[in-house]
Scaffold this active site. Structure first.
Site, PDB file in Angstrom:
ATOM      1  N   LYS A 247      12.214   7.128  21.133  1.00  0.00           N
ATOM      2  CA  LYS A 247      12.238   5.669  21.288  1.00  0.00           C
ATOM      3  C   LYS A 247      12.131   5.222  22.747  1.00  0.00           C
ATOM      4  CE  LYS A 247      14.690   4.421  17.082  1.00  0.00           C
ATOM      5  NZ  LYS A 247      15.750   3.627  16.443  1.00  0.00           N
TER       6      LYS A 247
ATOM      7  N   ASN B  88      10.701   0.958  18.863  1.00  0.00           N
ATOM      8  CA  ASN B  88      10.692   1.687  17.586  1.00  0.00           C
ATOM      9  C   ASN B  88       9.456   1.379  16.758  1.00  0.00           C
ATOM     10  OD1 ASN B  88      11.381  -0.934  16.743  1.00  0.00           O
ATOM     11  ND2 ASN B  88      12.355  -0.128  14.923  1.00  0.00           N
TER      12      ASN B  88
ATOM     13  N   LEU C  48      26.278   0.970  10.462  1.00  0.00           N
ATOM     14  CA  LEU C  48      24.836   1.236  10.537  1.00  0.00           C
ATOM     15  C   LEU C  48      24.465   2.580   9.913  1.00  0.00           C
ATOM     16  CD1 LEU C  48      23.989  -0.225  14.055  1.00  0.00           C
ATOM     17  CD2 LEU C  48      24.105  -1.364  11.840  1.00  0.00           C
TER      18      LEU C  48
ATOM     19  N   TYR D 143      23.813   4.776   6.969  1.00  0.00           N
ATOM     20  CA  TYR D 143      23.529   4.389   5.568  1.00  0.00           C
ATOM     21  C   TYR D 143      23.368   5.584   4.626  1.00  0.00           C
ATOM     22  CZ  TYR D 143      18.578   5.131   6.680  1.00  0.00           C
ATOM     23  OH  TYR D 143      17.385   5.674   7.065  1.00  0.00           O
TER      24      TYR D 143
HETATM   25  P1  NAP Z   1      22.725   7.922  19.962  1.00  0.00           P
HETATM   26  O1  NAP Z   1      21.790   7.258  20.908  1.00  0.00           O
HETATM   27  O2  NAP Z   1      22.809   9.390  19.955  1.00  0.00           O
HETATM   28  O3  NAP Z   1      24.194   7.336  20.261  1.00  0.00           O
HETATM   29  C1  NAP Z   1      25.299   7.793  19.570  1.00  0.00           C
HETATM   30  C2  NAP Z   1      26.541   7.060  20.008  1.00  0.00           C
HETATM   31  O4  NAP Z   1      27.595   7.496  19.181  1.00  0.00           O
HETATM   32  C3  NAP Z   1      26.946   7.332  21.448  1.00  0.00           C
HETATM   33  O5  NAP Z   1      27.507   6.177  21.975  1.00  0.00           O
HETATM   34  C4  NAP Z   1      27.987   8.436  21.289  1.00  0.00           C
HETATM   35  O6  NAP Z   1      28.991   8.382  22.282  1.00  0.00           O
HETATM   36  C5  NAP Z   1      28.619   8.045  19.990  1.00  0.00           C
HETATM   37  N1  NAP Z   1      29.174   9.230  19.353  1.00  0.00           N
HETATM   38  C6  NAP Z   1      28.482  10.328  18.939  1.00  0.00           C
HETATM   39  N2  NAP Z   1      29.318  11.223  18.410  1.00  0.00           N
HETATM   40  C7  NAP Z   1      30.565  10.693  18.518  1.00  0.00           C
HETATM   41  C8  NAP Z   1      31.854  11.158  18.154  1.00  0.00           C
HETATM   42  N3  NAP Z   1      32.020  12.356  17.578  1.00  0.00           N
HETATM   43  N4  NAP Z   1      32.905  10.361  18.377  1.00  0.00           N
HETATM   44  C9  NAP Z   1      32.733   9.158  18.946  1.00  0.00           C
HETATM   45  N5  NAP Z   1      31.545   8.652  19.334  1.00  0.00           N
HETATM   46  C10 NAP Z   1      30.474   9.422  19.109  1.00  0.00           C
HETATM   47  O7  NAP Z   1      22.415   7.497  18.475  1.00  0.00           O
HETATM   48  P2  NAP Z   1      21.735   6.130  17.966  1.00  0.00           P
HETATM   49  O8  NAP Z   1      20.277   6.271  17.936  1.00  0.00           O
HETATM   50  O9  NAP Z   1      22.315   4.990  18.693  1.00  0.00           O
HETATM   51  O10 NAP Z   1      22.201   6.107  16.435  1.00  0.00           O
HETATM   52  C11 NAP Z   1      23.559   5.996  16.087  1.00  0.00           C
HETATM   53  C12 NAP Z   1      23.668   5.964  14.574  1.00  0.00           C
HETATM   54  O11 NAP Z   1      23.138   4.745  14.078  1.00  0.00           O
HETATM   55  C13 NAP Z   1      22.850   7.035  13.879  1.00  0.00           C
HETATM   56  O12 NAP Z   1      23.555   8.229  13.781  1.00  0.00           O
HETATM   57  C14 NAP Z   1      22.563   6.443  12.524  1.00  0.00           C
HETATM   58  O13 NAP Z   1      23.554   6.804  11.603  1.00  0.00           O
HETATM   59  C15 NAP Z   1      22.644   4.948  12.784  1.00  0.00           C
HETATM   60  N6  NAP Z   1      21.323   4.334  12.672  1.00  0.00           N
HETATM   61  C16 NAP Z   1      21.101   3.504  11.632  1.00  0.00           C
HETATM   62  C17 NAP Z   1      19.882   2.888  11.492  1.00  0.00           C
HETATM   63  C18 NAP Z   1      19.651   1.974  10.339  1.00  0.00           C
HETATM   64  O14 NAP Z   1      18.507   1.544  10.143  1.00  0.00           O
HETATM   65  N7  NAP Z   1      20.665   1.639   9.579  1.00  0.00           N
HETATM   66  C19 NAP Z   1      18.871   3.110  12.424  1.00  0.00           C
HETATM   67  C20 NAP Z   1      19.114   3.975  13.480  1.00  0.00           C
HETATM   68  C21 NAP Z   1      20.350   4.583  13.598  1.00  0.00           C
HETATM   69  P3  NAP Z   1      28.831   9.082  23.731  1.00  0.00           P
HETATM   70  O15 NAP Z   1      28.165   8.055  24.589  1.00  0.00           O
HETATM   71  O16 NAP Z   1      30.204   9.390  24.117  1.00  0.00           O
HETATM   72  O17 NAP Z   1      27.963  10.303  23.521  1.00  0.00           O
END
Ligand code: NAP
Length: 569
Positions: free
Chosen positions: A309, A330, A452, A454
């Site tokens: 992305k 995206n 978010l 799902y």
């Molecule tokens: P990302 O860029 O990897 O960010 C993940 C975030 O979650 C970071 O802030 C990370 O914290 C935190 N995190 C990861 N593991 C953790 C843990 N064990 N405990 C506490 N915090 C934790 O991921 P992203 O792209 O933003 O996506 C996040 C989630 O959104 C995905 O996993 C997915 O389930 C969901 N999503 C949903 C949709 C939808 O259409 N509904 C679309 C995209 C994503 P740190 O900064 O400390 O690493």
């Protein structure tokens, strides 16, 4: 009695063959027949793998009964030798003997490998071709390379179809296969595809490039090769019977991407709105591989997912204000000038479901996480006038996001004494088999929870919220809304949101039966929230009135990597 070859020619003309051939395997002839009987109504084109039988010749009389009963079926007899990746332990002569008997049994086509043809006498092969339609095949279980050299060798032997099956170790290997098919399908009856998880797109786009048909698994679990999709997926999701040179190609690009629900959702939308387009999962292990495929397939639009992305932004000629603000894209459109234009629809994915329920101006919203999606959420909600708070495991990252979005950073210890209108979970906690929750029950003080995540729909956080009578907004709504905006950008038509939501809900139910809890509302098409005007690509691709020319495939060197272990198609 020897049958004239013209009889078979009339039965194997390319326009009479369905595009999907289903491979049928069984330990004995009865197994094969039972399986074939249950498949033949939907799959009149099948391949019986005689090499899976302990004694292939002994099974033929039983198989004859099936062929006599089903004149509507076209069936290939394959008895692949062990040395060529099959299970038949006999010599090339013994293989020829079985295929000759199969022809007498009533099989319309037989498959014989180039390697066997090289061993047999030319007259033996000619005699076989006089009796039955011959598919001369070649399988590369490691790579996609030397397609032209191999085909030059194959053309020395008479055949009705020339079939080359290679293994994709990059996305671009599919392009190599398509270029190859396009170069020869006007002069020869060609069948071509790439095996392997990265070769999936060749199973759909191969027929667009000139492959007379392709192979599929009967059902999930009956795959005979990695990357093989089921016949019903090819027909129902990818509408393979309709794919032609004018079909526009879209895809979700990421690594990994096989779990993505986007193909199910977007193909349903294209079908519903009668757009001549197909949407594929593009498993790109590098940006370079992806970018090489975009012009050569050619791709009309991309849904970009992790980890690309941010990386794709550098490849964009222009982008909308949200992409610039968030620093992530995206959605990409390939304009008629061949350049890529970027949009960010993740923001709409977060904002629209909330706007359908409340006024965001002044709403107190906590975003948990500071990754890509949290970033889209924080910018989008701030743009709508919400009071945004951020909490994150790594405080520096959370503080940086809060600073960039003019939100407030909260310490985790302060959460329990605060309350919000909405809490948005933008961490992966709760996803898949992960049963953790990003917040404790005492920290969940809010009117709405928007999780978010799902998959699954009922995360630990969602269960906790329901127990506290907090209204839950399912993550599926974000997925559908970001996809709906993508569809509108690509097609210029309103997205069939209810249909998109329905097919994804059903697909998720098939993955994991959901408890009968509060159902996600099927959102109706809503007017889109007004956002800053996005830059228009020079000419938006008009999907329906597609180019009549075959896909442009430019020359490129074959990929050198060969990693997959030998598998059977
Ligand atoms: P990302 O860029 O990897 O960010 C993940 C975030 O979650 C970071 O802030 C990370 O914290 C935190 N995190 C990861 N593991 C953790 C843990 N064990 N405990 C506490 N915090 C934790 O991921 P992203 O792209 O933003 O996506 C996040 C989630 O959104 C995905 O996993 C997915 O389930 C969901 N999503 C949903 C949709 C939808 O259409 N509904 C679309 C995209 C994503 P740190 O900064 O400390 O690493």
């Amino acid at each position: 009695m020897q049958v004239s070859s013209t009889v078979f020619a009339s039965r194997i003309q390319r326009f009479r063959l369905p595009r999907v051939c289903v491979a049928v395997v069984g330990e004995d002839a009865t197994n094969i027949i039972d399986r074939a009987e249950s498949l033949v109504r939907d799959n009149p084109f099948m391949e019986f793998r005689l090499d899976y039988l302990t004694n292939p010749a002994a099974g033929l009389p039983k198989l004859k009964h099936f062929l006599d009963l089903h004149p509507e079926a076209t069936v290939i007899a394959t008895c692949r030798r062990v040395v060529n990746g099959g299970k038949f332990k006999g010599s090339a002569s013994a293989q020829l003997d079985i295929l000759t008997k199969a022809a007498a049994t009533g099989f319309q086509l037989v498959d014989i490998e180039l390697q066997s043809a090289e061993i047999l006498k030319p007259a033996e092969l000619t005699e076989l071709k006089d009796r039955v339609g011959v598919i001369l095949s070649f399988h590369d279980f490691k790579a996609t390379k030397k397609l032209e050299e191999t085909f030059a060798e194959m053309k020395r032997y008479p055949a009705d179809f020339y079939k080359i099956v290679s293994t994709a170790t990059s996305l671009y290997d599919n392009v190599q296969m398509m270029k190859f098919l396009q170069a020869h399908s006007a002069q020869h009856e060609m069948v071509g595809l790439c095996m392997g998880e990265q070769g999936i797109i060749s199973r759909v786009l191969g027929v667009r490039a000139g492959s007379v048909f392709t192979f599929a698994a009967a059902t999930r679990g009956e795959e005979t090769a990695p990357g093989q999709v089921t016949a019903s997926e090819l027909r129902d999701t990818y509408r393979i019977e309709m794919v032609d040179a004018a079909t526009q190609v879209y895809g979700v690009a990421g690594d990994p991407v096989s779990h993505s629900m986007s193909p199910i959702m977007m193909n349903a939308a294209f079908r519903r709105e009668t757009v001549n387009a197909v949407f594929l999962a593009l498993h790109a292990k590098t940006m370079k591989d992806l970018m090489a495929c975009v012009p050569d397939i050619p791709i009309r639009g991309l849904s970009v997912t992790m980890p690309y992305k941010q990386d794709i932004v550098a490849a964009l000629t222009n982008s909308d204000a949200l992409t610039k603000q968030v620093g992530a894209c995206n959605t990409a459109v390939r304009g008629q000038d061949g350049k890529l234009y970027g949009f960010n629809t993740d923001v709409a994915g977060v904002v629209v479901p909330l706007e359908q329920r409340m006024t965001l101006q002044g709403a107190k919203i906590l975003v948990v996480g500071a990754g890509g999606v949290a970033r889209a959420a924080a910018f989008g909600l701030k743009n709508k006038g919400a009071e945004v708070f951020i909490v994150n495991r790594t405080s520096e990252k959370g503080q940086a996001l809060a600073k960039a979005t003019k939100a407030k950073y909260l310490k985790r210890a302060d959460l329990a004494k605060m309350s919000f209108d909405v809490i948005v979970n933008a961490t992966p906690l709760g996803m898949g088999s992960n049963r953790q929750s990003p917040l404790e029950e005492k920290e969940l003080n809010t009117k709405f929870l928007f999780d978010l995540v799902y998959v699954p729909a009922e995360t630990e956080l969602v269960k906790m919220a329901r127990a506290k009578n907090i209204q839950v907004i399912p993550g599926l709504e974000m997925f559908v809304q970001q996809g709906a905006r993508q569809f509108e950008i690509w097609s210029g038509k309103p997205a069939p949101i209810a249909e998109m939501s329905f097919v994804v809900t059903k697909a998720l139910e098939r993955l994991e039966p959901q408890p009968a809890a509060e159902k996600a509302p099927v959102p109706k098409a809503q007017p889109r929230p007004v956002e800053k005007p996005a830059p228009k690509p020079p000419a938006r691709p008009v999907v329906k009135a597609a180019a009549k020319k075959p896909a442009k495939l430019a020359a490129r060197k074959p990929a050198k990597k060969a990693v997959k272990k030998p598998v059977k198609r």
